[in-house]
Design a protein around this motif. Structure first.
Motif, PDB file in Angstrom:
ATOM      1  N   ALA A   4     -13.436  14.872  14.069  1.00 23.94           N
ATOM      2  CA  ALA A   4     -14.389  15.920  13.699  1.00 23.94           C
ATOM      3  C   ALA A   4     -13.797  17.288  14.008  1.00 23.94           C
ATOM      4  CB  ALA A   4     -15.704  15.729  14.448  1.00 23.94           C
ATOM      5  N   GLU A   5     -13.937  18.218  13.045  1.00 27.26           N
ATOM      6  CA  GLU A   5     -13.454  19.590  13.222  1.00 27.26           C
ATOM      7  C   GLU A   5     -14.528  20.564  12.756  1.00 27.26           C
ATOM      8  OE1 GLU A   5      -9.958  19.839  10.810  1.00 27.26           O
ATOM      9  OE2 GLU A   5      -8.682  18.951  12.348  1.00 27.26           O
ATOM     10  N   TYR A   6     -14.570  21.734  13.378  1.00 29.34           N
ATOM     11  CA  TYR A   6     -15.521  22.778  12.997  1.00 29.34           C
ATOM     12  C   TYR A   6     -14.730  24.039  12.679  1.00 29.34           C
ATOM     13  CZ  TYR A   6     -19.485  26.000  13.398  1.00 29.34           C
ATOM     14  OH  TYR A   6     -20.452  26.941  13.165  1.00 29.34           O
ATOM     15  N   GLU A   7     -14.915  24.554  11.460  1.00 28.70           N
ATOM     16  CA  GLU A   7     -14.212  25.772  11.066  1.00 28.70           C
ATOM     17  C   GLU A   7     -15.069  26.559  10.087  1.00 28.70           C
ATOM     18  OE1 GLU A   7      -9.954  27.203   9.129  1.00 28.70           O
ATOM     19  OE2 GLU A   7     -10.446  25.085   9.146  1.00 28.70           O
ATOM     20  N   ASN A   8     -15.198  27.854  10.337  1.00 28.28           N
ATOM     21  CA  ASN A   8     -15.939  28.764   9.458  1.00 28.28           C
ATOM     22  C   ASN A   8     -17.353  28.270   9.145  1.00 28.28           C
ATOM     23  OD1 ASN A   8     -13.704  30.467   9.312  1.00 28.28           O
ATOM     24  ND2 ASN A   8     -12.883  29.386   7.552  1.00 28.28           N
ATOM     25  N   GLY A   9     -18.036  27.702  10.138  1.00 32.02           N
ATOM     26  CA  GLY A   9     -19.415  27.276   9.957  1.00 32.02           C
ATOM     27  C   GLY A   9     -19.596  25.932   9.272  1.00 32.02           C
ATOM     28  N   VAL A  10     -18.490  25.213   9.063  1.00 29.45           N
ATOM     29  CA  VAL A  10     -18.565  23.907   8.412  1.00 29.45           C
ATOM     30  C   VAL A  10     -17.995  22.835   9.344  1.00 29.45           C
ATOM     31  CG1 VAL A  10     -17.830  22.522   6.434  1.00 29.45           C
ATOM     32  CG2 VAL A  10     -18.392  24.936   6.115  1.00 29.45           C
ATOM     33  N   LEU A  11     -18.791  21.794   9.590  1.00 24.44           N
ATOM     34  CA  LEU A  11     -18.361  20.641  10.375  1.00 24.44           C
ATOM     35  C   LEU A  11     -17.795  19.614   9.398  1.00 24.44           C
ATOM     36  CD1 LEU A  11     -18.324  18.965  13.042  1.00 24.44           C
ATOM     37  CD2 LEU A  11     -20.574  18.122  12.354  1.00 24.44           C
TER      38      LEU A  11
END
Length: 135
Positions: A106-113
Motif C-alpha cells: 500500500a502506498e499513499y501519494e497526492n491524496g490517493v491510496l
C-alpha cells in the motif's frame, strides 16, 4: 465569473452526495474507489485527500475481504463554509479468489491510496464427469 458562495438551490450532484453517508446522513462517508488489473496484480485505488497516512489510514484483510478505514480531521475555525467531508470513511470489498493476500503493498501519494495485491496463477478449468446413480 464564478461565485464562491454556495448556491441556494440543490442540484443533482448535491442529491447524490447526500446519500453517500450513513442513514440518516451521519458522519460516516464512503470513499471513492476504482479497481483494475495491472502487471499481474489486482489494484485498488481510493481517493483520500487530506488524510494523514501515518495515523489515519488502516487497511485490514480477513479471508477474501479487504477493509479500508480512514479519518479526515478538520480544524475548528471561527467563520467557515466548507463542502469538504470530515469524519470517518470506510470501505469493504471482496477480493478476487486469485489474490495472494500474503503479499499486499500500500502506498499513499497526492491524496490517493494505492493497494497492489499480487495474483496467483489460476488453475485450468476441467470438466467433471457425472455418474449415473444405480448403474
Amino acid at each position: 465569473m464564478t461565485s464562491l458562495r454556495p448556491r441556494s438551490g440543490m442540484g443533482i450532484p448535491d442529491l447524490f452526495r447526500m446519500f453517500e453517508g450513513e442513514w440518516p446522513f451521519g458522519e460516516h462517508h464512503s470513499m471513492r474507489m476504482e479497481t483494475f488489473t495491472d502487471e499481474g496484480a489486482f489494484v485498488v485505488r481510493c481517493e483520500l485527500p487530506g488524510v494523514n497516512p501515518d495515523e489515519d489510514i488502516h487497511i485490514n484483510v480477513e479471508g477474501n475481504q479487504l477493509k479500508i478505514d480512514a479519518e479526515r480531521r478538520h480544524e475548528e475555525r471561527a467563520e467557515r463554509y466548507s463542502e469538504f467531508y470530515y469524519g470517518s470513511l470506510s470501505r469493504t470489498m471482496l477480493l478476487p479468489a486469485s489474490c495472494n493476500t500474503d503479499d499486499i503493498n500500500a502506498e499513499y501519494e497526492n491524496g490517493v491510496l494505492t493497494i497492489r495485491i499480487p495474483r496467483r496463477e489460476t488453475e485450468v478449468s476441467r470438466e467433471i464427469p457425472v455418474a449415473r446413480k444405480g448403474k
